[in-house]
Design an enzyme around this catalytic site. Structure first.
Site, PDB file in Angstrom:
ATOM      1  N   TYR A 148     -14.552  34.929  37.707  1.00 44.66           N
ATOM      2  CA  TYR A 148     -15.712  34.403  36.952  1.00 44.66           C
ATOM      3  C   TYR A 148     -16.768  35.534  37.029  1.00 44.66           C
ATOM      4  O   TYR A 148     -17.070  35.855  38.025  1.00 44.66           O
ATOM      5  CB  TYR A 148     -16.178  33.093  37.177  1.00 44.66           C
ATOM      6  CG  TYR A 148     -17.236  32.661  36.144  1.00 44.66           C
ATOM      7  CD1 TYR A 148     -16.910  32.311  34.857  1.00 44.66           C
ATOM      8  CD2 TYR A 148     -18.590  32.469  36.690  1.00 44.66           C
ATOM      9  CE1 TYR A 148     -18.078  32.115  34.020  1.00 44.66           C
ATOM     10  CE2 TYR A 148     -19.493  32.117  35.781  1.00 44.66           C
ATOM     11  CZ  TYR A 148     -19.404  31.870  34.252  1.00 44.66           C
ATOM     12  OH  TYR A 148     -20.406  31.498  33.429  1.00 44.66           O
ATOM     13  N   ASP A 236     -18.026  42.021  42.219  1.00 48.55           N
ATOM     14  CA  ASP A 236     -18.798  40.888  41.677  1.00 48.55           C
ATOM     15  C   ASP A 236     -19.175  40.140  42.981  1.00 48.55           C
ATOM     16  O   ASP A 236     -18.226  39.210  43.402  1.00 48.55           O
ATOM     17  CB  ASP A 236     -18.094  39.924  40.719  1.00 48.55           C
ATOM     18  CG  ASP A 236     -19.120  38.859  40.121  1.00 48.55           C
ATOM     19  OD1 ASP A 236     -20.169  38.566  40.993  1.00 48.55           O
ATOM     20  OD2 ASP A 236     -18.715  38.421  39.233  1.00 48.55           O
ATOM     21  N   LYS A 264     -27.109  34.155  43.345  1.00 49.67           N
ATOM     22  CA  LYS A 264     -27.071  33.108  44.058  1.00 49.67           C
ATOM     23  C   LYS A 264     -27.816  33.204  45.291  1.00 49.67           C
ATOM     24  O   LYS A 264     -29.180  33.079  45.386  1.00 49.67           O
ATOM     25  CB  LYS A 264     -25.690  32.663  44.239  1.00 49.67           C
ATOM     26  CG  LYS A 264     -24.995  32.141  42.818  1.00 49.67           C
ATOM     27  CD  LYS A 264     -23.691  31.513  43.040  1.00 49.67           C
ATOM     28  CE  LYS A 264     -23.450  31.081  41.274  1.00 49.67           C
ATOM     29  NZ  LYS A 264     -22.239  31.801  40.851  1.00 49.67           N
TER      30      LYS A 264
HETATM   31  C1  LIG Z   1     -22.043  32.387  39.508  1.00 54.42           C
HETATM   32  C2  LIG Z   1     -21.274  33.673  39.236  1.00 54.42           C
HETATM   33  C3  LIG Z   1     -21.951  34.345  38.190  1.00 54.42           C
HETATM   34  C4  LIG Z   1     -22.573  34.217  37.087  1.00 54.42           C
HETATM   35  O1  LIG Z   1     -24.145  33.849  37.714  1.00 54.42           O
HETATM   36  P1  LIG Z   1     -25.109  33.088  36.957  1.00 54.42           P
HETATM   37  O2  LIG Z   1     -26.237  33.198  37.544  1.00 54.42           O
HETATM   38  O3  LIG Z   1     -24.478  31.785  36.768  1.00 54.42           O
HETATM   39  O4  LIG Z   1     -25.111  33.678  35.465  1.00 54.42           O
HETATM   40  C5  LIG Z   1     -21.002  35.603  38.069  1.00 54.42           C
HETATM   41  N1  LIG Z   1     -20.193  36.002  39.048  1.00 54.42           N
HETATM   42  C6  LIG Z   1     -19.845  35.089  40.046  1.00 54.42           C
HETATM   43  C7  LIG Z   1     -18.620  35.722  40.799  1.00 54.42           C
HETATM   44  C8  LIG Z   1     -20.507  33.831  40.145  1.00 54.42           C
HETATM   45  O5  LIG Z   1     -20.070  32.938  40.927  1.00 54.42           O
END
Ligand SMILES: *Cc1c(COP(=O)(O)O)cnc(C)c1O
Length: 427
Positions: A148, A236, A264
């Site tokens: 994601y 990511d 996060k």
């Molecule tokens: C949570 C997440 C995102 C998106 O971050 P948001 O702050 O929700 O826009 C992107 N990449 C990964 C791997 C994530 O877990």
């Protein structure tokens, strides 16, 4: 522990929410559609716990999807945010804390030489894609099924199964053109990378289809294939960054990307994320270079204060302790499932773990989907919730134990899982 948890106020609030917010929630997974039942509404968080508006307490393994690695309302974070708020909540002009936070992240991530702060992981990934396209002059990007990367159009692409394919829109409202340059490949297999690819985006440990660790040689293979094709590699690390260890997963896996996205943990529970990487690549960003990117609230003073407070609290020893506790939790859960005769896998990587109700190890999205399709997870989720343990309301999410989850909470969780597993295994 109450087994008769009333959630009257939550139910009333959800009713009201449905009248004013689409589906009653501001992010779809919160609606509990994947597990059944109505969501509880949070009154407050206290360390490892959430208290809902009906006064029920839960050991919380969501922790804002990993944003709260110290647990909820950690005093150092609360104080930092309070002190920052008094001085003003946003200026649209640079502040010292932005420089400090960028410096702290860069110091912990060798190879990350310039970093731009943004307000969400989605924005960070969107920017990484634009930077990579601007730097290479190429349009195509490559992503992996089950990873994601936020909800921007180009990254909401679904692939076919088994092989790398050009993406199809993964959501209504995403035009085919927006994903026409997005190639989607199965996780854990090094795909063909040619000189049309600007950038390969990958979660160095996939944590949005449950937890799927990188197979031996996968990330190194990506590095090699990117180098051969002149493509950039972007990790990511919105989940893995500063969660598995202080800094990037790159040192754990022995592969250094060109770009990173963080989010996060580094925002300390406030809206903050970051995109960074090689100096020559990041220099394409305005005002130095031709790639435009901006944000009214970027580098927000409350968020930078929270991020700095969290990073200041986290020692290498904390990470080791957390990983140790999570190892005990994973072993306890696996034992509970084995006892009850339930086919389950409990993959773990340092402080992350998840549960797959599957008899085979899961290596990719197809495996994760097969495990979800058994339909066991919703029953386990609800049996745990009744026992005061709040897991992620979806089979595709990982658990995010925090430093506030002590031995007592881990033990309670294993006890609850033992009873829950027996209950759902009963004929
Ligand atoms: C949570 C997440 C995102 C998106 O971050 P948001 O702050 O929700 O826009 C992107 N990449 C990964 C791997 C994530 O877990």
């Amino acid at each position: 522990m109450s087994t008769d948890r009333t959630r009257q106020r939550s139910a009333a609030l959800f009713d009201r929410a449905l009248g004013v917010i689409p589906g009653g929630v501001n992010s779809p997974v919160r609606a509990f559609a994947a597990v059944g039942g109505d969501p509880f509404f949070v009154e407050r968080g206290e360390g490892a716990y959430l208290v809902d508006v009906d006064g029920n307490r839960y050991v919380d393994y969501v922790q804002s999807w990993g944003a709260s690695i110290l647990g909820h309302a950690h005093p150092a974070v609360v104080e930092a945010v309070q002190q920052a708020a008094v001085k003003g909540t946003t200026f649209g002009a640079p502040t010292e804390d932005e420089v400090r936070l960028a410096g702290e992240i860069e110091a912990a991530v060798p190879g990350c030489e310039l970093l731009r702060l943004v307000s969400s992981g989605t924005e960070a990934l969107m920017t990484a894609v634009r930077v990579a396209r601007g730097f290479t002059g190429r349009d195509r990007i490559l992503i992996f099924s089950g990873c994601y990367h936020g909800h921007s159009d180009a990254l909401l692409a679904a692939g076919g199964s088994g092989v790398a394919t050009l993406g199809l829109p993964a959501s209504a409202g995403v035009p085919a053109g927006a994903v026409a340059d997005t190639v989607v490949a199965p996780y854990n297999v090094v795909p063909q990378i040619d000189d049309r690819i600007a950038c390969v985006l990958v979660e160095p440990a996939a944590a949005n289809m449950g937890l799927v660790a990188p197979a031996e040689g996968f990330l190194a293979g990506l590095r090699e294939a990117c180098d051969a094709a002149g493509a950039l590699l972007c990790f990511d690390e919105v989940i893995t960054g500063f969660r598995l260890r202080r800094g990037s997963a790159a040192e754990l896996v022995g592969v250094r990307p060109d770009l990173w996205c963080f989010g996060k943990v580094v925002g300390g529970g406030l809206p903050l994320a970051a995109v960074g990487g090689r100096r020559d690549v990041m220099e394409v960003l305005a005002p130095l270079g031709p790639v435009y990117q901006a944000g009214t609230l970027s580098g927000n003073p409350l968020a930078t204060a929270a991020g700095l407070a969290v990073l200041a609290e986290l020692s290498d020893q904390d990470y080791e302790e957390l990983a140790g506790r999570v190892a005990r939790l994973a072993a306890g859960l696996a034992g509970a499932f084995a006892d009850a005769g339930l086919a389950a896998e409990v993959p773990r990587l340092r402080s992350l773990l998840s549960v797959f109700f599957s008899s085979a190890p899961v290596r990719d999205y197809e495996g994760a989907r097969a495990a979800a399709d058994t339909g066991v997870y919703p029953r386990f989720f609800n049996a745990m919730l009744e026992r005061g343990i709040a897991l992620a309301p979806s089979p595709y999410e990982v658990a995010f134990p925090s430093l506030a989850h002590g031995e007592e909470e881990i033990e309670r969780t294993i006890e609850a899982a033992t009873a829950a597993a027996r209950e759902i295994a009963a004929p």
